[in-house]
Every structure is written in C-alpha cells, then in structure tokens.
Write an enzyme that holds these catalytic residues in place. Structure first.
Site, PDB file in Angstrom:
ATOM      1  N   ASP A  14     -65.103  -6.888 -11.984  1.00 38.28           N
ATOM      2  CA  ASP A  14     -66.122  -7.100 -12.999  1.00 38.28           C
ATOM      3  C   ASP A  14     -65.638  -8.071 -14.078  1.00 38.28           C
ATOM      4  O   ASP A  14     -64.450  -8.097 -14.412  1.00 38.28           O
ATOM      5  CB  ASP A  14     -66.480  -5.756 -13.640  1.00 38.28           C
ATOM      6  N   HIS A  31     -67.155 -16.956 -11.108  1.00 37.34           N
ATOM      7  CA  HIS A  31     -67.057 -16.423  -9.745  1.00 37.34           C
ATOM      8  C   HIS A  31     -66.020 -17.191  -8.924  1.00 37.34           C
ATOM      9  O   HIS A  31     -65.293 -16.597  -8.122  1.00 37.34           O
ATOM     10  CB  HIS A  31     -68.422 -16.488  -9.067  1.00 37.34           C
ATOM     11  N   LEU A 125     -52.852  -5.008   6.946  1.00 39.45           N
ATOM     12  CA  LEU A 125     -53.755  -4.525   5.898  1.00 39.45           C
ATOM     13  C   LEU A 125     -55.190  -4.715   6.361  1.00 39.45           C
ATOM     14  O   LEU A 125     -55.509  -5.730   6.987  1.00 39.45           O
ATOM     15  CB  LEU A 125     -53.517  -5.275   4.576  1.00 39.45           C
TER      16      LEU A 125
END
Length: 231
Positions: A14, A31, A125
C-alpha cells in the site's frame, strides 16, 4: 536462539499513489517504483529462506479507480510477466496467480497461464500474486464449487480444498505498508491466525531495513492460536 523465518509471508503493498503524490508525480509512477520494490522483496525473501510469498497486486475493488490507472496497472503486470519470467526461472521461483478471471482480457489471461506453466517446475519459493482478487469472492467461489458438487455440509479442513491455492499454507506474517489498519478484503479465510505487522513506510520505500524489522517483530510474537500462555 536462531531467528525464525515465516514459511509464508503475505504483503499488502500500500502507498504507491501517496508516494507519487508526495513527490508531485503521477500515480502510475508510484506503481512503477512499487514494482521495483517488489523485485527487491522477492529476492530478499529467497535470501531469507521464505517458502511462500503472497502479494496483493490488484483487488476486485480496484476496478473503481480511474480507467487510465487501471489500464496502466494491467500493462505493468503484462510487462512484468514478459520481462521477469526468465529471471524468476533462474531464481527457481514458481509463479501462481490467485483471483477471478472476470474483467481480465483473454490476452492477459493467456499470458498468465503460459508464465505459470513455464515456472511450474520451480520450487525454491512460490510467488503468489493476488491479482483481480477479493477475499469474499474467493470464499463465495469456493461455496459455489461445493454446491455444484451437490455438497450440503463441509468441514473447515475440507473447505481449504475449495480456495484458489489449496496447497499453499496460511500466512504466518502479514505485512501492510503505509500505516493503514485495514484487511482490505485480503485472504479473509487464510489470515485467521496470522500476525499483522503495520509500518508507516510507503511501499516504494520498503527496503531491507524495513523487511528486517518486520521479521524481528514476528520473532518477538508468541503465537498461541487461541490457547493460553505456556509460561
């Protein structure tokens, strides 16, 4: 005592827009900077030994944002898949994308599937991108699946199999940047017993020091899962 690394970390990324605004930049620049931060956090997660990383990239509510911003986010995700898939392969990172297909272009859906297939044999991962994702939507989709099968009752353990990623364990640690104290419809089923770490730092400024602080905070938590203090 050795430091405990959460097996699964989930992040609500955020503050991109506010980071950009505070610098007099367009929201899309925030972004883009946030995408760079994500790349760093992904590498750092591998270094730490995290096995699963889930990030909240685009919610089902984000369609309400200005069309130009939504379009920019879609393009950013598409370019990420194009530009980073080989790098993810080199790092032995498996990619899965969680969310609904509703509203997403067929071209982007095809690219997501191809990228997931390309990285399906990686296992250092698992990188889970919550894209066009909503926690309530995930639960109602699961309910509709079991109703379609004619089920009339189900246990909590069985319902796990109707979630978007049934093989991924629940996150032990949820990190939210930018200082907001909200779940924002993120992993509503999965975070029942997760530890929440809130930092005022905007996502584009989330660095190694911030990540280390979150891990240290987690290590100081006593996880009782509804039980009592063992001391």
């Amino acid at each position: 005592m050795d430091r405990k690394i959460p097996e699964h970390i989930a992040i609500i990324m955020d503050g991109n827009g506010r980071w950009a605004k505070s610098r007099g930049l367009a929201r899309v620049e925030g972004h883009k900077r946030g995408a760079d931060t994500l790349e760093f956090v992904l590498r750092q997660s591998v270094s730490f030994g995290v096995k699963y990383l889930t990030v909240y990239a685009f919610s089902t509510e984000n369609w309400k944002r200005p069309k130009t911003e939504v379009s920019a986010l879609m393009n950013l995700f598409s370019k990420y898949l194009d530009n980073k898939k080989d790098e993810l392969k080199e790092q032995d990172i498996r990619l899965v994308v969680s969310g609904t297909e509703e509203g997403v272009s067929k071209k982007l859906l095809k690219k997501i599937k191809e990228t997931e297939d390309y990285l399906s044999d990686c296992n250092t991962l698992t990188f889970n991108i919550a894209f066009n994702y909503g926690g309530r939507k995930e639960i109602t989709d699961g309910i509709n699946k079991l109703l379609a099968e004619g089920r009339t009752s189900i246990t909590e353990d069985e319902f796990q199999n109707y979630l978007y990623q049934p093989d991924i364990p629940d996150p032990e640690l949820v990190i939210r940047t930018s200082g907001e104290f909200r779940i924002s419809n993120f992993l509503l089923w999965e975070i029942a017993y997760s530890e929440f770490y809130i930092t005022n730092t905007y996502w584009p400024d989330f660095d190694k020091n911030e990540y280390e602080k979150a891990i240290e905070w987690f290590n100081n938590r006593e996880r009782r899962f509804g039980g009592v203090d063992a001391k």
